[in-house]
Design a protein around this motif. Structure first.
Motif, PDB file in Angstrom:
ATOM      1  N   UNK A 216       0.833  -1.208   0.000  1.00 46.68           N
ATOM      2  CA  UNK A 216       0.000   0.000   0.000  1.00 46.68           C
ATOM      3  C   UNK A 216       0.870   1.260   0.000  1.00 46.68           C
ATOM      4  N   UNK A 217       2.127   1.119  -0.429  1.00 40.90           N
ATOM      5  CA  UNK A 217       3.097   2.203  -0.292  1.00 40.90           C
ATOM      6  C   UNK A 217       2.727   3.480  -1.030  1.00 40.90           C
ATOM      7  N   UNK A 218       2.342   3.385  -2.304  1.00 39.43           N
ATOM      8  CA  UNK A 218       2.039   4.600  -3.060  1.00 39.43           C
ATOM      9  C   UNK A 218       0.766   5.254  -2.560  1.00 39.43           C
ATOM     10  N   UNK A 278      -9.637   1.918  -4.646  1.00 37.83           N
ATOM     11  CA  UNK A 278      -9.174   2.902  -3.685  1.00 37.83           C
ATOM     12  C   UNK A 278      -8.193   3.910  -4.235  1.00 37.83           C
ATOM     13  N   UNK A 279      -7.123   3.451  -4.912  1.00 40.42           N
ATOM     14  CA  UNK A 279      -6.066   4.379  -5.314  1.00 40.42           C
ATOM     15  C   UNK A 279      -6.516   5.305  -6.434  1.00 40.42           C
ATOM     16  N   UNK A 327      -6.572  -0.130   1.426  1.00 44.63           N
ATOM     17  CA  UNK A 327      -6.054  -1.070   2.429  1.00 44.63           C
ATOM     18  C   UNK A 327      -6.853  -2.360   2.410  1.00 44.63           C
ATOM     19  N   UNK A 328      -8.158  -2.247   2.338  1.00 45.72           N
ATOM     20  CA  UNK A 328      -9.039  -3.422   2.324  1.00 45.72           C
ATOM     21  C   UNK A 328      -8.788  -4.292   1.096  1.00 45.72           C
ATOM     22  N   UNK A 342      -1.278   2.205   9.852  1.00 47.91           N
ATOM     23  CA  UNK A 342      -0.057   2.607   9.153  1.00 47.91           C
ATOM     24  C   UNK A 342      -0.331   3.777   8.207  1.00 47.91           C
ATOM     25  N   UNK A 343      -1.436   3.688   7.459  1.00 52.07           N
ATOM     26  CA  UNK A 343      -1.805   4.797   6.572  1.00 52.07           C
ATOM     27  C   UNK A 343      -2.070   6.063   7.378  1.00 52.07           C
TER      28      UNK A 343
END
Length: 394
Positions: A216-218, A278-279, A327-328, A342-343
């Motif tokens: 989920x880094x970007x 999501x992104x 994330x999900x 974390x996010x």
């Protein structure tokens, strides 16, 4: 079919009840500060930097709370930690009215941020747990409803605080915080009743607690840009509009617009976020948010301000929904709480720097509008970063 419909309605009611968490953590403790800032700043003789530092301290507490969310959830249980966060945030709101000492106010704002992060993150985990067997679209709607609680808090603050300031002839910022704390008490009771209806998320097994944050880094980096960009608007917009000549009733109406559009934004954006993911959803929403942020700078007058409030209110919470969906999508269910935390840590870093950065730029240029333009640019960068996040293979 009837059973499925009943379960869906039950989950919706649960999300509405748990939304009391973001109502307190963000709507009252975080965003209502902007409404009380002009009165506090005049009474206590603050610079833009000093005013921004208080929200930076609140954001620093939020960052610490995000770090503590997952371990506290394991130690206390997610529901108990969620309720503790909501209750302590409400207490901190009330304590803000008791002092004029800057150092003490910094401490109170820090505690409010820390406890608010627990309420916000762990409430989202409870909603994700309740919806994890549903479709992505269904989860998007429920998470949107949950995060919309912050919008309901903005509506309450936007109607209540200007009225309190009016009857106290503009000097009653202490009474304003007390009124907000009273709302927080009612919200905490509602949160407690809702939390009883959902089970704690299953913790990951000891051998499975490690997970690859690069998944989920970007999206998380984009969320950091969101934290940097959005907070300046919601911290300083009342001050900016006051400097532009807008009066108390007009500003109260502005915040009502922000709050109402924020409260319904989950229902409006949920279907789209469910389809695009999501992104990519983050990129779309952050672009809209950037436009709303710079609108009152490039166009003058109440109409532009209200349009800006509608765009910002209708988009900023959808970014939170979108990253929760990311994330999900990317992580298995036992890691959702850790992933959201974390996010939120990365987001917290951004919003910790944001108010002080904007306040400093505004002090240097003697113009809050410059800080808002900088925020819009940061949001555009974040939208581009979000597009780099790879989509999970279905």
């Amino acid at each position: 079919m009837q059973r499925v419909a009943a379960e869906g309605q039950g989950h919706l009611g649960l999300a509405i009840g748990l939304a009391a968490g973001p109502l307190v953590a963000l709507g009252l403790a975080r965003f209502a500060y902007a409404l009380l800032l002009p009165a506090m700043s005049d009474d206590l003789s603050w610079s833009y930097s000093a005013a921004g530092a208080l929200n930076t301290t609140n954001a620093a507490g939020y960052l610490v709370g995000a770090l503590l969310a997952a371990p506290l959830a394991r130690a206390m249980g997610t529901r108990r930690a969620f309720l503790a966060g909501t209750a302590v945030t409400t207490l901190a709101i009330g304590l803000t009215a008791t002092t004029s000492l800057y150092a003490v106010l910094l401490t109170i704002r820090f505690v409010a941020g820390l406890a608010g992060a627990l309420a916000f993150v762990l409430g989202a985990a409870l909603v994700a747990e309740a919806s994890h067997r549903g479709s992505r679209g269904r989860a998007a709607v429920l998470l949107g409803v949950y995060f919309g609680g912050a919008g309901a808090g903005i509506v309450a603050a936007g109607l209540l605080v200007p009225w309190v300031l009016e009857i106290t002839h503009g000097s009653g910022w202490r009474e304003g915080w007390i009124a907000l704390a009273a709302v927080g008490v009612l919200a905490t009771i509602a949160a407690g009743l809702a939390a009883r209806r959902v089970a704690d998320p299953a913790p990951p097994e000891d051998h499975a607690r490690r997970w690859d944050r690069r998944l989920i880094g970007w999206a998380v980096l984009a969320y950091t840009c969101f934290g940097l960009g959005y907070i300046a608007y919601l911290t300083f917009i009342s001050e900016y509009l006051t400097d532009q000549g807008m009066t108390g009733p007009l500003i109260a109406g502005f915040w009502a617009v922000v709050g109402v559009t924020a409260a319904v934004s989950g229902l409006a954006w949920g279907p789209l976020l469910g389809r695009v993911g999501g992104s990519r959803g983050m990129a779309v929403v952050m672009t809209a948010l950037a436009v709303g942020t710079v609108l009152p700078v490039v166009l003058d007058g109440p109409v532009a301000a209200y349009l800006s409030g509608a765009v910002v209110g209708g988009s900023f919470l959808a970014v939170v929904t979108a990253v929760s969906i990311a994330v999900r999508e990317a992580l298995p269910q036992p890691h959702w709480t850790a992933g959201i935390a974390f996010a939120t840590i990365a987001f917290g870093l951004g919003q910790t720097v944001g108010p002080t950065l904007t306040g400093w730029v505004s002090d240097v240029t003697a113009d809050l509008g410059t800080g808002l333009l900088l925020s819009g640019a940061i949001l555009v960068v974040g939208a581009g970063v979000a597009l780099v996040q790879p989509r999970r293979a279905e």
